[in-house]
Design an enzyme around this catalytic site. Structure first.
Site, PDB file in Angstrom:
ATOM      1  N   ASP A 537       0.806  -1.214   0.000  1.00 27.72           N
ATOM      2  CA  ASP A 537       0.000   0.000   0.000  1.00 27.72           C
ATOM      3  C   ASP A 537       0.846   1.274   0.000  1.00 27.72           C
ATOM      4  O   ASP A 537       1.971   1.302   0.474  1.00 27.72           O
ATOM      5  CB  ASP A 537      -0.931   0.010   1.217  1.00 27.72           C
ATOM      6  CG  ASP A 537      -0.177  -0.132   2.530  1.00 27.72           C
ATOM      7  OD1 ASP A 537       0.679  -1.031   2.615  1.00 27.72           O
ATOM      8  OD2 ASP A 537      -0.431   0.645   3.472  1.00 27.72           O
ATOM      9  N   GLU A 538       0.276   2.303  -0.542  1.00 28.61           N
ATOM     10  CA  GLU A 538       0.732   3.692  -0.417  1.00 28.61           C
ATOM     11  C   GLU A 538       2.177   3.929  -0.860  1.00 28.61           C
ATOM     12  O   GLU A 538       2.920   4.670  -0.225  1.00 28.61           O
ATOM     13  CB  GLU A 538       0.532   4.171   1.022  1.00 28.61           C
ATOM     14  CG  GLU A 538      -0.923   4.161   1.443  1.00 28.61           C
ATOM     15  CD  GLU A 538      -1.178   4.723   2.813  1.00 28.61           C
ATOM     16  OE1 GLU A 538      -2.167   5.471   2.969  1.00 28.61           O
ATOM     17  OE2 GLU A 538      -0.407   4.417   3.744  1.00 28.61           O
TER      18      GLU A 538
END
Length: 886
Positions: A537-538
């Site tokens: 993620d991210e």
């Protein structure tokens, strides 16, 4: 001795003497500041679209900023020295200190250094100094302000301000006024007062719970009569292994039952004895009558869950009887998960063991352990001791060769939950404990982003071996390209050292090493590693997400912060190794590298015999579909918010062949506040609150339906519409992130009891849930949902919690959140209620010095403000206290 060596020793001696003298001069100053300097935070403004602050000029994301005041008070002798620094933690980017007496610099992440300038006038004894602070976005809950600010000077040992060394946030945060709780003018959230709580609970009433079970069975037929179990229950006739038998007997003992007695449990695994609709893993049939207790299971898990239903029938007020009944039951989802983040702040093995006990009691079967992140690496990896020697420890070492820098209110020391890890033996114990309770432990090693702890640890390893002249060993597991000078700011304000570089052969060696060692632990535990969670993620630069514009732009756009965009890069953009990889492959952009890395890690997992690959969905966004990955199946934790398009995008992932695990932050994140009250703990970027009722009312199959039964983060309606046909979702998971959760007690408060509502929804489909239908739209104006049925269903569930299940949590030592009471004055009479009927409520007429039990049959007459709380069965713990104003 050679002259050069003698000169070197002499210079070192002078340097050491100078350092020692500096330390002696600085330490008394640090000690005095630590003992006498205090901080008080006061929120001044939050209304970001009309607060008059220069947010755009200061470079705030989307030109949104707030102001607070940090007041320094000196309780000791006058502070004249300018040779000291104050370090604070801030979950918001601090854009400006509106004073000329102090400068501020962000060190890394949420750690800031505040230093007196040449204009510092000193702080006299007893004097206070107000420092206006402009920060990005808004500050709506007290937990936005972190404890353990500390002071340092020269070579002195840094020390926490005594007043700030606490988890009682009210010691340094002033109450946030209701009028300052709007983030924008269209924010329609309502501060939860006793009157609001009373209205929210008005449809709940006390009802019997004798034959009710959590989670709700597929079918329950009530009998007439009850079985006497005072003599105890004998489980030894069940055809299960010793570890599972011990787990069942342990649960019986925890509830005060004898594990052996005259009442026997007779069972067998027999799929043909079950109705077709419950012929799935975990399915069972349980019969309790005058002939005893009999169970058929689809498999061993079914037998185990039947016993948990048996225990669910136990009433601690009268544990001698269980009702006659017949249950046919099976799980809604094969994946019923809880994710626990032990990386941001560590949570002990004991807390995880207690969580596993409760997960099994409520038939949750996947413990997703988020073991690594920027702020900590929490699992011992043989052969890479730096990961835990450095990556699992936080302290004040600016070189980060001994530890990671302080974050998230941990202060300069390592004697708190900012530090800690599971040893190899700890992890093996957790695996075995979970397996005995039919729970799979899914390890997550987050990459390529959220990996700073690993990167810093491996840089320390690199430097150690390089200094020894062992360059090949130094390079073996290095995770960054030293020539990569990409300027990146991550979601939690780190730089490029937050990323494992996917273009390095050494990064792949690292992953192979870690997967191999984790797999060896699973093998030793006798619990095969079947799922690898990549994280993913991210992996982005938050300065390039659209909320900023270039400071030099000729035409400025209102509503965007001004920064130098020419100096902002995507992760790995300036890495020569990655530029070479792009030239040598079909990849066209560095934006594809996270998914490229995910594919390679999936190959590593496949080569190790791991069949399932799992990730947060944004980590796979540039892959074509699930066929891009080598493993047998690929799962995604879906975490888009529904009101930002998640009602549609979840189905797109399912259509691409991914096994989708619904993990929505606006309904299933347990690190968010229980209610919109600044006294509650948590992040709130997706919603202001998620209480037990909201989690219970979540419809995980038909995501658009939730637009009819809930609001967005600003308390406004939104629209959900079925857009595409797609396969059914594979599972559901509730998440606990730990940025604001620093202790085990805080962890249990945030998880329990609302995780029981998640267990209910993952196991049982409510009668009020409507089918997902392409083309159907839901909103606050539609009437597709039977809201009366939903209210009645929650009333049943709330009564089971209030009258039975919370007492069980209490009995085994879970520090669950007691509900804050609702209350009104009706013609001068006090009326109180609770989110869980059956909880004991109390009130006080003298500011909490004496407490009286509330009895709805004899309403007290009130002539003054009233202090309110609920208490547990033993009277040892109470809810947060609230005040009903006259």
């Amino acid at each position: 001795m050679p002259r050069r060596s003698m000169i070197t020793i002499a210079l070192m001696s002078i340097s050491f003497a100078s350092s020692a003298q500096s330390h002696l001069a600085a330490q008394p100053l640090v000690d005095t500041l630590s003992e006498n300097l205090s901080i008080q935070y006061q929120v001044d403004s939050n209304l970001t679209d009309s607060n008059g602050l220069p947010c755009q000029e200061l470079g705030a994301d989307w030109a949104l900023c707030n102001q607070s005041t940090m007041t320094l008070t000196n309780g000791g002798t006058a502070i004249k020295s300018k040779d000291w620094s104050l370090y604070i933690h801030s979950v918001r980017i601090i854009l400006k200190l509106d004073t000329d007496q102090f400068s501020i610099q962000r060190i890394t992440g949420d750690l800031y250094e505040i230093k007196p300038t040449s204009s510092f006038k000193g702080i006299e004894s007893g004097e206070s100094l107000d420092i206006p602070v402009i920060g990005e976005y808004w500050q709506l809950f007290e937990s936005d302000f972190m404890p353990r600010a500390f002071v340092s000077a020269d070579n002195a040992t840094p020390k926490v301000l005594t007043q700030m060394d606490t988890e009682d946030l009210s010691q340094f945060v002033a109450p946030i006024e209701a009028k300052k709780l709007k983030r924008v003018s269209t924010d329609n959230n309502t501060l939860v007062t006793p009157e609001v709580r009373y209205q929210n609970n008005a449809d709940l009433s006390l009802t019997p719970v004798n034959q009710h079970i959590i989670p709700t069975p597929h079918q329950l037929i009530e009998g007439n009569g009850s079985l006497d179990i005072r003599a105890g229950i004998d489980f030894t006739s069940l055809p299960i292994d010793q570890a599972t038998l011990s787990a069942i007997e342990s649960r019986a003992l925890a509830l005060g039952l004898s594990k052996s007695g005259s009442v026997g449990v007779y069972g067998e695994v027999d799929k043909t004895a079950l109705a077709k609709e419950i012929q799935v893993s975990g399915g069972y049939k349980l019969t309790i009558n005058e002939n005893g207790i009999h169970v058929f299971g689809y498999d061993d898990a079914g037998l185990y869950y039947a016993m948990q239903s048996l225990f669910s029938l136990i009433d601690l007020d009268d544990p001698s009887q269980i009702p006659y009944l017949e249950i046919s039951d099976a799980p809604r989802y094969q994946y019923r998960g809880v994710m626990v983040d032990v990386a941001r702040n560590f949570h002990s093995k004991q807390a995880i063991i207690k969580t596993l006990d409760q997960m099994s009691a409520y038939k949750l079967n996947k413990l997703h352990l988020h073991l690594t992140d920027d702020e900590g690496w929490r699992l011992e990896i043989p052969g890479l001791p730096e990961l835990t020697d450095i990556g699992a420890k936080r302290c004040f070492d600016k070189t980060e060769t001994e530890c990671l820098l302080p974050q998230l209110g941990s202060g300069p020391d390592s004697n708190n939950m900012g530090s800690g890890h599971f040893s190899r033996a700890d992890y093996i114990e957790i695996l075995r404990y979970a397996a005995a309770r039919h729970i799979e432990v899914i390890p997550e090693i987050d990459m390529p982003a959220h990996a700073r702890a690993a990167v810093v640890a491996m840089e320390a390893r690199y430097n150690d071996f390089k200094a020894q002249g062992k360059l090949e060993l130094a390079e073996e597991y290095r995770l960054i390209d030293p020539e990569d000078d990409s300027n990146v700011t991550t979601v939690q304000f780190y730089d490029r050292k937050s990323f494992i570089n996917p273009c390095l052969e050494s990064s792949h060696h690292f992953v192979t090493k870690v997967v191999s060692e984790v797999q060896a632990m699973h093998s030793e535990a006798g619990v095969p590693l079947t799922t690898w969670h990549f994280g993913g993620d991210e992996a982005k630069n938050i300065k390039l997400l659209g909320g900023h514009q270039d400071r030099q732009a000729v035409q400025k756009v209102a509503g965007k912060g001004e920064i130098d965009l020419s100096n902002e890069h995507h992760p790995f953009e300036k890495s020569p190794k990655c530029q070479q990889l792009l030239a040598d492959t079909a990849l066209t952009s560095v934006k594809e590298l996270p998914s490229y890395f995910a594919k390679n890690v999936a190959k590593i997992a496949k080569d190790k015999g791991v069949g399932q690959f799992q990730a947060w969905q944004d980590g796979l966004k540039t892959a074509t579909d699930s066929g891009d990955f080598a493993t047998e199946t690929t799962r995604v934790n879906f975490w888009d918010t529904l009101y930002w398009g998640g009602t549609a995008s979840a189905y797109e992932w399912a259509k691409k062949g991914y096994q989708v695990i619904i993990s929505n932050p606006d309904y299933l994140y347990m690190d968010f506040p229980y209610e919109f009250d600044p006294k509650e703990r948590g992040y709130y970027w997706a919603t202001r609150s998620t209480n037990t009722r909201k989690m219970f009312s979540f419809a995980p199959e038909n995501l658009p339906q939730n637009a009819e039964t809930s609001l967005d983060r600003d308390g406004n309606g939104f629209e959900g519409k079925g857009t595409i046909e797609a396969p059914a979702f594979y599972g559901m998971s509730a998440q606990l992130w730990s940025e604001t959760v620093r202790t085990d007690d805080q962890y249990e408060y945030m998880v329990f009891p609302r995780v029981l509502a998640a267990a209910e929804r993952a196991w049982h489909k409510g009668s009020w849930e409507t089918p997902y239908t392409v083309g159907r739209t839901y909103s606050q104006d539609t009437q597709w949902v039977n809201k009366e049925a939903l209210a009645a269903d929650f009333n049943r569930f709330a009564n089971i919690l209030g009258q039975r299940e919370l007492a069980k949590l209490e009995k085994v030592g879970i520090q669950y959140r007691l509900p804050v009471p609702g209350a009104i004055l009706n013609n001068g009479k006090l009326e109180m209620n609770s989110a869980f009927p059956g909880i004991q409520l109390q009130y006080s007429l003298n500011q909490g010095q004496n407490w009286l039990n509330y009895d709805s049959d004899t309403l007290p007459t009130i002539h003054t403000d009233v202090w309110l709380r609920s208490i547990d069965r033993q009277g040892q713990r109470s809810s947060r206290i609230t005040i009903l104003k006259l």
